[in-house]
Design an enzyme around this catalytic site. Structure first.
Site, mmCIF file in Angstrom:
data_model
loop_
_atom_site.group_PDB
_atom_site.id
_atom_site.type_symbol
_atom_site.label_atom_id
_atom_site.label_comp_id
_atom_site.label_asym_id
_atom_site.label_seq_id
_atom_site.Cartn_x
_atom_site.Cartn_y
_atom_site.Cartn_z
ATOM 1 N N LEU A 296 1.815 3.371 2.437
ATOM 2 C CA LEU A 296 2.855 3.447 3.464
ATOM 3 C C LEU A 296 3.931 2.401 3.239
ATOM 4 O O LEU A 296 5.124 2.671 3.431
ATOM 5 C CB LEU A 296 2.249 3.284 4.856
ATOM 6 C CG LEU A 296 1.530 4.491 5.445
ATOM 7 C CD1 LEU A 296 1.064 4.180 6.860
ATOM 8 C CD2 LEU A 296 2.428 5.730 5.452
ATOM 9 N N GLY A 297 3.542 1.207 2.820
ATOM 10 C CA GLY A 297 4.529 0.170 2.559
ATOM 11 C C GLY A 297 5.532 0.592 1.507
ATOM 12 O O GLY A 297 6.748 0.441 1.679
ATOM 13 N N ASN B 54 -12.902 9.438 10.484
ATOM 14 C CA ASN B 54 -13.062 8.399 9.458
ATOM 15 C C ASN B 54 -14.500 7.939 9.233
ATOM 16 O O ASN B 54 -14.987 7.940 8.097
ATOM 17 C CB ASN B 54 -12.157 7.209 9.778
ATOM 18 C CG ASN B 54 -10.690 7.508 9.532
ATOM 19 O OD1 ASN B 54 -10.282 8.660 9.471
ATOM 20 N ND2 ASN B 54 -9.894 6.471 9.396
ATOM 21 N N ASN C 174 -3.534 1.164 11.608
ATOM 22 C CA ASN C 174 -4.456 2.053 12.297
ATOM 23 C C ASN C 174 -5.178 1.310 13.406
ATOM 24 O O ASN C 174 -5.362 0.094 13.350
ATOM 25 C CB ASN C 174 -5.507 2.594 11.318
ATOM 26 C CG ASN C 174 -5.016 3.810 10.556
ATOM 27 O OD1 ASN C 174 -4.196 4.583 11.050
ATOM 28 N ND2 ASN C 174 -5.518 3.990 9.347
ATOM 29 N N GLY D 63 0.829 -1.191 0.000
ATOM 30 C CA GLY D 63 0.000 0.000 0.000
ATOM 31 C C GLY D 63 0.865 1.243 0.000
ATOM 32 O O GLY D 63 2.091 1.168 -0.180
ATOM 33 N N LYS E 124 -4.318 8.437 18.604
ATOM 34 C CA LYS E 124 -4.559 8.440 17.160
ATOM 35 C C LYS E 124 -5.902 7.795 16.841
ATOM 36 O O LYS E 124 -6.645 8.278 15.972
ATOM 37 C CB LYS E 124 -3.442 7.716 16.410
ATOM 38 C CG LYS E 124 -3.610 7.854 14.894
ATOM 39 C CD LYS E 124 -2.555 7.139 14.100
ATOM 40 C CE LYS E 124 -2.821 7.352 12.605
ATOM 41 N NZ LYS E 124 -1.920 6.555 11.758
ATOM 42 N N GLU F 73 -11.492 -0.501 8.187
ATOM 43 C CA GLU F 73 -10.866 -0.781 9.474
ATOM 44 C C GLU F 73 -11.767 -0.373 10.639
ATOM 45 O O GLU F 73 -11.285 -0.142 11.746
ATOM 46 C CB GLU F 73 -9.518 -0.067 9.553
ATOM 47 C CG GLU F 73 -8.504 -0.597 8.558
ATOM 48 C CD GLU F 73 -7.167 0.118 8.600
ATOM 49 O OE1 GLU F 73 -6.127 -0.569 8.637
ATOM 50 O OE2 GLU F 73 -7.155 1.360 8.583
#
Length: 306
Positions: free
Chosen positions: A14-15, A197, A106, A12, A189, A271
């Site tokens: 971030l990866g 979200n 997350n 993704g 967070k 998520e």
């Protein structure tokens, strides 16, 4: 030739951001991905430091299946929260006895699921990441906004692991900070995500829309629900207070679509279980009523079932 031992699991945004930054710094990185992603990523990962900037391609090894000779000392786990444990199971035989796994997921819940898979000599770390990134194509990541990775040890024997990861990420040009205990940071967070979200996903709006007067009662109500849980658990508010932090994130990411909204629009699982779901799970034994959070949770689950 020795086998690569530093791996990034998940392709993704971030990866690919973390993998390309580490590779650019000279780290031998292996991407662990699903089979259908191998061909595109084997041609290189393109990193664009900001929208419209000059893109740079980094080449790294890409594999989709474990093999006997592969040994992983350091693993960066970047999948969605709901996929983290299953993804790690696939590669678990390749982890060394003293492997370190850093999770960027997350919410809360996936860390405990992964911790159950760890062996006694292995160390699990968790992080709260505010880097802004998105995929322009399966092999092109745009670093849309600089943030920080705050990380700490979740469980395991390597007490110096967090400091080592901070050094490694900092040298790669990613701002990082050791914070222990890490759980309050993850809760803080989660609190912001639990407000922004689900609201953006249910109403199909970008983050900045939540600053409008029509959303103020819901934003304020969700903040109060989260704070009721924080108070009972003894979790401190973020610096400046949760309401201020939520407002700042809404304004700073005004043009962004939350990851949950992106998932809903794409028909993917969200998520929600690891964000609002974790909040509701903790609230139940405390006999706290969170009606706004419950309503949004049910609305997102209904979207997922369509």
């Amino acid at each position: 030739m020795s086998e690569p031992r530093f791996c990034v699991l998940g392709a993704g945004s971030l990866g690919l951001l973390f993998a390309s930054r580490l590779a650019r710094n000279g780290q031998a990185v292996t991407l662990l991905v699903r089979p259908e992603k191998v061909s595109a990523l084997s041609l290189g990962v393109t990193l664009q430091e900001s929208p419209g900037s000059l893109a740079k391609r980094q080449f790294m090894r890409v594999i989709s299946e474990p093999y006997e000779q592969l040994r992983i000392d350091r693993l960066l786990l970047t999948t969605k929260a709901g996929s983290a444990a299953d993804a790690l199971k696939h590669w678990q035989p390749c982890l060394t006895e003293d492997a370190e796994v850093l999770m960027l997921q997350n919410g809360l819940g996936s860390q405990a699921e992964v911790a159950e898979l760890m062996q006694p000599g292995q160390t699990l770390l968790a992080a709260s990441v505010t880097e802004g990134a998105y995929l322009e194509s399966p092999a092109t990541v745009v670093h849309a906004g600089k943030g920080k990775t705050r990380l700490g040890r979740w469980c395991g024997p390597a007490k110096g692991a967090a400091a080592s990861w901070v050094t490694r990420l900092t040298v790669a040009g990613l701002e990082a900070e050791k914070v222990e205990p890490i759980r309050p940071v993850l809760w803080q967070k989660l609190a912001v995500n639990a407000v922004i979200n689900p609201l953006t996903a249910v109403h199909r709006v970008e983050n900045g829309a939540l600053a409008a007067r029509e959303f103020r009662p819901q934003v304020e109500g969700l903040v109060e629900e989260v704070l009721s849980v924080f108070k009972r658990l003894g979790i401190p508010e973020p610096e400046g207070g949760l309401a201020y932090r939520v407002e700042q994130v809404i304004l700073a990411t005004a043009a962004n679509r939350s990851s949950m909204l992106q998932d809903v629009l794409a028909g993917r699982p969200t998520e929600i279980d690891y964000i609002t779901g974790s909040l509701l799970k903790v609230a139940k034994p405390l006999q706290l009523q969170l009606p706004l959070s419950e309503e949004l949770y049910q609305a997102i689950k209904a979207d997922e079932s369509k």
